[in-house]
Write a protein that holds these residues in place. Structure first.
Motif, PDB file in Angstrom:
ATOM      1  N   THR A  61      -6.585 -13.437  18.250  1.00 26.63           N
ATOM      2  CA  THR A  61      -6.565 -13.868  16.862  1.00 26.63           C
ATOM      3  C   THR A  61      -6.966 -15.328  16.807  1.00 26.63           C
ATOM      4  N   THR A 161      -8.507  -9.974  15.095  1.00 34.20           N
ATOM      5  CA  THR A 161      -7.840  -9.776  13.812  1.00 34.20           C
ATOM      6  C   THR A 161      -8.206 -10.881  12.834  1.00 34.20           C
ATOM      7  N   SER A 163      -7.910 -11.952   8.338  1.00 35.25           N
ATOM      8  CA  SER A 163      -7.105 -11.723   7.139  1.00 35.25           C
ATOM      9  C   SER A 163      -7.987 -11.709   5.902  1.00 35.25           C
ATOM     10  N   SER A 170      -4.168  -7.608   6.762  1.00 38.20           N
ATOM     11  CA  SER A 170      -4.486  -8.065   8.108  1.00 38.20           C
ATOM     12  C   SER A 170      -5.294  -6.952   8.770  1.00 38.20           C
ATOM     13  N   ARG A 188      -1.564  -3.777   6.937  1.00 43.26           N
ATOM     14  CA  ARG A 188      -2.257  -3.927   8.221  1.00 43.26           C
ATOM     15  C   ARG A 188      -3.064  -2.686   8.503  1.00 43.26           C
ATOM     16  N   GLY A 223      -7.078 -14.951  11.235  1.00 44.04           N
ATOM     17  CA  GLY A 223      -6.300 -13.726  11.426  1.00 44.04           C
ATOM     18  C   GLY A 223      -4.806 -13.935  11.540  1.00 44.04           C
ATOM     19  N   GLN A 227      -0.385 -11.925   9.476  1.00 50.05           N
ATOM     20  CA  GLN A 227      -0.273 -11.069  10.659  1.00 50.05           C
ATOM     21  C   GLN A 227       1.193 -10.985  11.057  1.00 50.05           C
TER      22      GLN A 227
END
Length: 392
Positions: A61, A161, A163, A170, A188, A223, A227
């Motif tokens: 991330t 990952t 956002s 996420s 998510r 990310g 998360q």
């Protein structure tokens, strides 16, 4: 550690994916991600400079996504992959990540201030221009090699990952072997893709500091925002043990400090960034440990006859043994002059505000100090590292 399908942040491990696989989870933190390089360097040395990749599952991330993608691109030779990361981070400079000249910074700052006025109808983009980072990654990472390594068995899955600013979700973008499926949980999701540069730029887009990136139909940012379960992607992808590398010191029962001085802008911004990058990881690991303790209370015969599909997951969590912001305070004078001019009014160049500076301090001396810290912290836990890989 054991987890199961009933846990809100994890997925059960299907029998088709029952082969033991170690996962590496690299969190965000801007320049702090240099610490991760020291950790993987120590793992390389403790394992005797292996060619075989000890982490079939790589998840990252923010800046950790860049490190994870780099390891994935060179997954056919782990020792070479680590050497490549060391070459980059040991010779890092801010201008390789964002523009540091006075003209560029002045233009971005003026555009930001104008966008905040009632006259402007536009939205401010970012305080810094990270075009140099895009250029560096484009030249150094051959993303097509990831699928080659997956096909050859050197890698099972890699995940980054980001956002979504519109959806608030996420999203873990993953590329992996056959049989892997996406997932959907509260706020998510996991989406199978062919990884490319845009996903890394989106995952590492520090809020306010670097511009958001449009991927598919939505703009994405760092990310680490939203998360709530950083370890989850590795478990969804089939990891049965996970090495997690944090970029912030985990302190238990810290004494509350007294202060009669109103916090500076840098202190508030640094606290906000810490909340984004550090807090959710600690909470997620605490949740996993709680689930593990609960599972231990269930008799084995009850587990075998149930439909919970519980399975053990070994977790090794390595974080800095020293406060990174204190290390950063020793090197803030090495920031480019234009950056120091911008940061000085916020208090980021003082000891109390160095937390903010630590995220932007992409300078050789600071990065090398973090690499050494990560290396020494990992060697200090040699027995745990060797035990982690004992079933490989």
């Amino acid at each position: 550690m054991a987890i199961g399908a009933s846990a809100s942040n994890v997925a059960a491990l299907p029998q088709a994916r029952a082969r033991p696989r170690a996962g590496l989870v690299l969190t965000g933190g801007g320049a702090r991600a240099a610490y991760q390089v020291g950790v993987v360097k120590a793992v390389r040395d403790l394992l005797g400079n292996p060619v075989k990749n000890p982490f079939p599952i790589l998840c990252g991330t923010s800046a950790g996504a860049i490190n994870a993608a780099s390891l994935a691109v060179y997954a056919d030779d782990f020792t070479h992959a680590v050497a490549n990361l060391l070459e980059v981070w040991e010779n890092m400079h801010c201008e390789r990540v964002y523009r540091t000249d006075f003209v560029s910074i002045a233009k971005r700052g003026a555009r930001w201030l104008f966008a905040m006025t009632l006259v402007s109808r536009g939205n401010p983009v970012s305080l810094l221009d990270n075009a140099p980072l895009r250029d560096m990654l484009e030249k150094s990472l051959a993303f097509e090699r990831i699928q080659e390594h997956i096909d050859a068995g050197a890698l099972y899955a890699v995940c980054v990952t980001a956002s979504g600013y519109t959806s608030g979700q996420s999203v873990s973008f993953f590329q992996g072997g056959s049989g892997l499926e996406g997932w959907e949980r509260n706020q998510r999701i996991g989406a199978g893709v062919m990884l490319r540069l845009e996903y890394l730029m989106a995952s590492s887009a520090l809020p306010f500091i670097f511009p958001a990136v449009k991927v598919h139909r939505e703009y994405f940012g760092d990310g680490s925002m939203r998360q709530i379960a950083p370890v989850s992607p590795a478990l969804h992808l089939g990891a049965d043990r996970v090495l997690i590398v944090g970029t912030g010191r985990q302190v238990l029962d810290q004494a509350r400090a007294r202060s009669n001085i109103y916090p500076s802008l840098a202190q508030i911004a640094g606290h906000a960034l810490n909340s984004i990058f550090l807090d959710s990881l600690a909470v997620d690991i605490e949740r996993l440990e709680r689930i593990n303790r609960t599972v231990q209370l269930i008799p084995p015969e009850r587990l075998e006859g149930s439909h919970l599909m519980l399975h053990p997951v070994k977790v090794l969590f390595i974080t800095p043994s020293q406060p990174i912001e204190r290390i950063a305070a020793r090197f803030v004078h090495e920031l480019p002059r234009a950056v120091r001019v911008v940061l000085r009014p916020t208090g980021a160049l003082s000891r109390s505000g160095s937390n903010l500076a630590s995220y932007l301090l992409f300078e050789e001396s600071f990065c090398r100090a973090l690499i050494d810290l990560g290396y020494q912290d990992t060697l200090a836990r040699e027995a745990e590292v060797r035990e982690f890989f004992s079933e490989s």
